[in-house]
Design an enzyme around this catalytic site. Structure first.
Site, PDB file in Angstrom:
ATOM      1  N   HIS A  29      27.150   3.194  -6.313  1.00 41.01           N
ATOM      2  CA  HIS A  29      26.813   2.072  -5.733  1.00 41.01           C
ATOM      3  C   HIS A  29      27.516   1.808  -4.448  1.00 41.01           C
ATOM      4  O   HIS A  29      28.547   1.788  -4.130  1.00 41.01           O
ATOM      5  CB  HIS A  29      26.736   0.996  -6.729  1.00 41.01           C
ATOM      6  CG  HIS A  29      26.048   1.051  -7.876  1.00 41.01           C
ATOM      7  ND1 HIS A  29      24.552   1.345  -7.593  1.00 41.01           N
ATOM      8  CD2 HIS A  29      26.144   0.712  -9.198  1.00 41.01           C
ATOM      9  CE1 HIS A  29      24.078   1.107  -8.953  1.00 41.01           C
ATOM     10  NE2 HIS A  29      24.935   0.645  -9.675  1.00 41.01           N
ATOM     11  N   GLU A  58      30.615  -3.911 -13.337  1.00 47.32           N
ATOM     12  CA  GLU A  58      31.383  -2.552 -13.052  1.00 47.32           C
ATOM     13  C   GLU A  58      32.490  -2.975 -11.970  1.00 47.32           C
ATOM     14  O   GLU A  58      32.708  -4.097 -11.436  1.00 47.32           O
ATOM     15  CB  GLU A  58      30.331  -1.688 -12.377  1.00 47.32           C
ATOM     16  CG  GLU A  58      29.563  -2.076 -11.059  1.00 47.32           C
ATOM     17  CD  GLU A  58      28.380  -1.355 -10.406  1.00 47.32           C
ATOM     18  OE1 GLU A  58      28.322  -1.424  -9.478  1.00 47.32           O
ATOM     19  OE2 GLU A  58      27.592  -0.679 -11.438  1.00 47.32           O
ATOM     20  N   TYR A  61      18.925  -0.076 -18.673  1.00 51.02           N
ATOM     21  CA  TYR A  61      17.765   0.532 -19.483  1.00 51.02           C
ATOM     22  C   TYR A  61      18.402   1.047 -21.021  1.00 51.02           C
ATOM     23  O   TYR A  61      18.154   0.962 -21.811  1.00 51.02           O
ATOM     24  CB  TYR A  61      17.177   1.813 -18.739  1.00 51.02           C
ATOM     25  CG  TYR A  61      16.918   1.660 -17.232  1.00 51.02           C
ATOM     26  CD1 TYR A  61      16.530   0.423 -16.875  1.00 51.02           C
ATOM     27  CD2 TYR A  61      16.904   2.813 -16.424  1.00 51.02           C
ATOM     28  CE1 TYR A  61      15.992   0.208 -15.519  1.00 51.02           C
ATOM     29  CE2 TYR A  61      16.553   2.554 -15.080  1.00 51.02           C
ATOM     30  CZ  TYR A  61      16.100   1.320 -14.733  1.00 51.02           C
ATOM     31  OH  TYR A  61      15.810   0.944 -13.271  1.00 51.02           O
ATOM     32  N   GLU A  84      17.778   0.422  -1.433  1.00 50.06           N
ATOM     33  CA  GLU A  84      19.231   0.781  -1.444  1.00 50.06           C
ATOM     34  C   GLU A  84      19.495   1.120   0.079  1.00 50.06           C
ATOM     35  O   GLU A  84      18.556   1.356   0.763  1.00 50.06           O
ATOM     36  CB  GLU A  84      19.476   1.831  -2.133  1.00 50.06           C
ATOM     37  CG  GLU A  84      20.924   2.097  -2.421  1.00 50.06           C
ATOM     38  CD  GLU A  84      21.276   3.281  -3.474  1.00 50.06           C
ATOM     39  OE1 GLU A  84      22.475   3.447  -3.710  1.00 50.06           O
ATOM     40  OE2 GLU A  84      20.398   3.909  -3.811  1.00 50.06           O
ATOM     41  N   THR A  97       0.557  -1.039   0.106  1.00 51.21           N
ATOM     42  CA  THR A  97      -0.098   0.046   0.007  1.00 51.21           C
ATOM     43  C   THR A  97       0.682   1.238  -0.112  1.00 51.21           C
ATOM     44  O   THR A  97       0.279   2.331   0.124  1.00 51.21           O
ATOM     45  CB  THR A  97      -0.793  -0.024   1.190  1.00 51.21           C
ATOM     46  OG1 THR A  97      -0.010   0.042   2.496  1.00 51.21           O
ATOM     47  CG2 THR A  97      -2.021  -1.263   1.211  1.00 51.21           C
ATOM     48  N   GLY A  98       2.245   1.103   0.023  1.00 49.05           N
ATOM     49  CA  GLY A  98       3.012   2.199   0.024  1.00 49.05           C
ATOM     50  C   GLY A  98       2.878   2.976  -1.361  1.00 49.05           C
ATOM     51  O   GLY A  98       2.360   2.475  -2.279  1.00 49.05           O
ATOM     52  N   LYS A  99       3.382   4.295  -1.274  1.00 49.76           N
ATOM     53  CA  LYS A  99       3.302   5.181  -2.613  1.00 49.76           C
ATOM     54  C   LYS A  99       3.985   4.607  -3.828  1.00 49.76           C
ATOM     55  O   LYS A  99       3.486   4.417  -4.862  1.00 49.76           O
ATOM     56  CB  LYS A  99       3.817   6.323  -2.443  1.00 49.76           C
ATOM     57  CG  LYS A  99       3.613   7.524  -3.381  1.00 49.76           C
ATOM     58  CD  LYS A  99       4.155   8.880  -3.061  1.00 49.76           C
ATOM     59  CE  LYS A  99       3.950   9.916  -4.208  1.00 49.76           C
ATOM     60  NZ  LYS A  99       4.636  11.250  -3.817  1.00 49.76           N
ATOM     61  N   GLN A 100       5.046   4.248  -3.647  1.00 49.90           N
ATOM     62  CA  GLN A 100       5.973   3.691  -4.776  1.00 49.90           C
ATOM     63  C   GLN A 100       5.616   2.351  -5.150  1.00 49.90           C
ATOM     64  O   GLN A 100       5.234   1.940  -6.604  1.00 49.90           O
ATOM     65  CB  GLN A 100       7.516   3.606  -4.589  1.00 49.90           C
ATOM     66  CG  GLN A 100       8.631   3.438  -5.545  1.00 49.90           C
ATOM     67  CD  GLN A 100       8.324   4.535  -6.640  1.00 49.90           C
ATOM     68  OE1 GLN A 100       8.365   5.569  -6.230  1.00 49.90           O
ATOM     69  NE2 GLN A 100       8.196   4.287  -7.834  1.00 49.90           N
TER      70      GLN A 100
END
Length: 691
Positions: free
Chosen positions: A270, A227, A177, A114, A34-37
């Site tokens: 990161h 990386e 992406y 994160e 139910t959180g925004k994100q």
């Protein structure tokens, strides 16, 4: 004996690799539904076709988005029968949510948070390797997506994905992406994309993904995006070498490793994007992959067209690198790794502060913050040395000595995270004053859940390996137990110590460099007292100021004259690498963060403009969570409030890119807008001119 035991445990978890093969069949739930994100991403995924069957909110029952909300993961498993869960809870609570999913035997757990404290992740890995039901992707991951099965778990930007034949695995979200967009434009599309995430201790690595891609009939070609930091790329290179030996017609594999110019020990955005001693740097990883048969490139925009040609070729051609400045060609005689050897050294300026590292956590669940306030970005550790470090050890009951001139027998010790076995490791070397006595070395592994009693046999073996005198063994056991307990209890990331015996045959610490996990405090509010030891005055002022706005800003080489403003650590590193390849000189590394706002964009410009060396600015954005229209608003705001006079080159790709590009085009400001990276890079280098 220990290695055989670890292999046995690792083989249990390895059985869960097949759980990565998501598709139209995959039933997905959300933790923190139910959180925004979570709500925003779930809506998009539902529209895409993902089979979301509900979610969990601890202690509550109800409905959200027309789907059931259940009070626990066990209830969700019993009633909804999910194949996967997306963990959308705060970093301080994420480890507990992951553990609950493991206990409920959810087949696949995707953790996007994160800054999860590293000792929390050590505890999670100690659980993962003892079971064979649950596979973890992340943390600090954008998620996964199957364009063929229209199943998305996480927040990859849907418009760039198209069903196809290329399997992609990447540490960096923004670089994944870019890679996806390139393969979509080339018409080869994607079969499955796995964002393994940039954490120090990810639950899934390149080899796990490669195992899936090898046996997936829909996957005809493979792309690896790595990386600096850790050994995942090294392991992948060995896997590719063996794969090409055992397979008659191997699938073509391409790769990219970013962070080639990063300084050893410095965190490049990161949590896991740093290399320490005994770890291969990015250029070395590139060479290993290239030698194994991976076709390397220096920018993800090149992947698509080259992969299209590779998929046409039968059999797979011998691995070679794509030409540095001519995209999408296989006819180069120039090796990417050789080109890096020709670059000047020291592009990343060494600062006077201690190197940053991402650091370590717990045998029991740690308390965390109870609020949803955002966690500041920036540092990943707190490093303490000299008298402050010795005082901290002394206050913890560990003997120290003020005699810095002692030149007798000594032990050199380090405690660190083993990023391969996901455990803690103590290494020791004994140096003798007797020239006829050779050095002795030893090591022991331990977990955050180990007790002093359970470690006694390992410490005894270590003292035997070091051939310590009988009179020193008891005090050795006491000292090692105290140091390992302190490391765990205070959530350290690394200790480097010089230990010497005193006149009473007791071991004392003569020198110490101690590093502690900054996320333990910033995400969970733990160890506030250690934070008071931070010496901000010894740090770079511009970097400290940028940190307050959640920006990772690092000043670079003395002759740099191009300011860079980028979203995402991987893309920011690659931007510096690629511009340098093309003859540019970057003045800074700057990651606005995955959740940048127009205000943080303005603050990013402010940080760049404080550097008098900067002659042009490159804004390079590929948005997932970050919206291009919001970035455009930030650019316009910066022009209005900061009075920018320098030429600015803007490249906006990703979420809401058309809206953002339109705002830039209609602004009437002297901005240079490009879609293609090569054109943008050429322009910003031209505008920067000579240093």
């Amino acid at each position: 004996m220990l290695s055989a035991f670890l292999f046995c445990l690792g083989s249990l978890y390895k059985k869960t690799v097949s759980n990565l093969k998501i598709g139209a069949h995959t039933r997905v739930i959300f933790q923190g539904f139910t959180g925004k994100q979570a709500t925003f991403d779930a809506k998009q995924s539902l529209e895409y076709g993902t089979k979301i069957v509900g979610g969990v909110k601890p202690g509550q029952t109800g409905e959200h988005l027309g789907l059931p909300v259940l009070p626990s993961m066990r209830a969700a498993m019993e009633q909804l029968k999910p194949d996967a869960t997306a963990v959308y809870v705060a970093a301080s609570q994420a480890a507990g949510a992951i553990e609950e999913a493991i206990e409920a035997e959810i087949p696949l757990v995707v953790a996007v948070a994160e800054h999860i404290p590293l000792h929390d992740m050590l505890r999670i890995h100690s659980i993962l390797r003892t079971q064979s039901k649950t596979r973890l992707v992340g943390p600090n991951a954008p998620g996964m997506i199957s364009p063929i099965g229209r199943c998305r778990i996480g927040f990859p930007p849907i418009p760039f994905f198209t069903a196809g034949s290329v399997g992609i695995v990447a540490k960096s979200g923004t670089l994944s992406y870019e890679t996806v967009a390139s393969t979509t434009r080339a018409g080869v599309g994607q079969s499955l994309v796995i964002g393994m995430g940039g954490d120090v201790l990810p639950g899934t690595n390149f080899v796990d993904a490669l195992d899936v891609f090898e046996h997936d009939e829909a996957t005809k070609g493979i792309i690896i995006v790595g990386e600096v930091g850790g050994f995942a790329e090294v392991e992948a290179a060995e896997w590719v070498k063996q794969y090409r030996k055992r397979t008659k017609n191997p699938k073509p594999i391409m790769g990219l490793v970013t962070g080639v110019l990063a300084v050893s020990g410095r965190v490049m955005g990161h949590a896991g994007a740093f290399a320490v001693q005994r770890e291969e740097m990015a250029a070395e990883k590139m060479k290993l992959l290239e030698d194994a048969g991976v076709i390397m490139t220096d920018h993800p925009e090149k992947f698509g067209m080259v992969m299209r040609e590779l998929l046409k070729a039968k059999p797979t051609p011998t691995a070679r690198s794509t030409e540095l400045n001519a995209p999408n060609t296989l006819n180069s005689d120039i090796s990417i790794t050789q080109a890096w050897r020709d670059q000047p050294q020291g592009v990343y300026q060494k600062q006077q502060t201690q190197p940053q590292k991402r650091l370590l956590h717990t045998h029991a669940r740690r308390p965390g913050r109870t609020t949803d306030q955002p966690v500041p970005a920036g540092r990943r550790n707190l490093s303490i040395n000299g008298s402050k470090a010795l005082a901290l050890l002394n206050n913890s009951g560990i003997l120290i000595t003020s005699d810095q001139n002692y030149a007798g027998e000594q032990l050199m010790a380090s405690i660190e995270v083993d990023r391969v076995n996901h455990q803690l490791r103590l290494r020791m070397i004994k140096r003798s004053i007797n020239e006829n006595e050779r050095e002795c070395a030893g090591a022991l592994y331990f977990n955050v859940s180990d007790t002093p009693e359970s470690m006694m046999s390992r410490i005894h073996k270590l003292s035997s390996d070091l051939r310590l005198r009988p009179g020193l063994q008891d005090t050795f056991h006491t000292t090692i137990n105290s140091l390992t307990r302190l490391f765990i209890e205070r959530e350290a990331s690394s200790f480097t110590l010089r230990i010497v015996p005193d006149n009473s045959q007791r071991f004392t610490v003569q020198q110490a460099d101690l590093s502690f996990d900054d996320a333990a405090y910033r995400s969970a509010g733990r160890h506030k007292d250690i934070q008071t030891l931070r010496n901000v005055e010894a740090e770079v002022p511009e970097e400290v100021e940028a940190e307050k706005d959640g920006i990772v800003y690092i000043k670079l080489a003395a002759n740099g004259n191009i300011g860079t403003l980028v979203n995402g650590a991987g893309l920011a590193m690659n931007t510096v690498d690629a511009l340098t390849h093309r003859g540019g000189r970057c003045a800074n590394f700057l990651d606005t963060g995955g959740k940048a706002t127009r205000e943080t964009v303005k603050s990013s410009f402010r940080a760049i403009l404080q550097d008098a060396r900067v002659a042009s600015i490159f804004v390079n954005i590929f948005g997932g969570l970050t919206r291009c229209d919001m970035i455009a608003e930030g650019i316009l705001l910066a022009y209005k409030d900061l009075g920018i006079k320098l030429p600015v080159v803007v490249r906006l790709r990703g979420t809401n890119e058309q809206e953002g590009q339109k705002m830039i085009a209609e602004s009437g400001l002297p901005l240079h807008a490009f879609d293609d990276f090569e054109e943008a890079a050429k322009k910003v280098i031209e505008l920067a001119g000579d240093p």
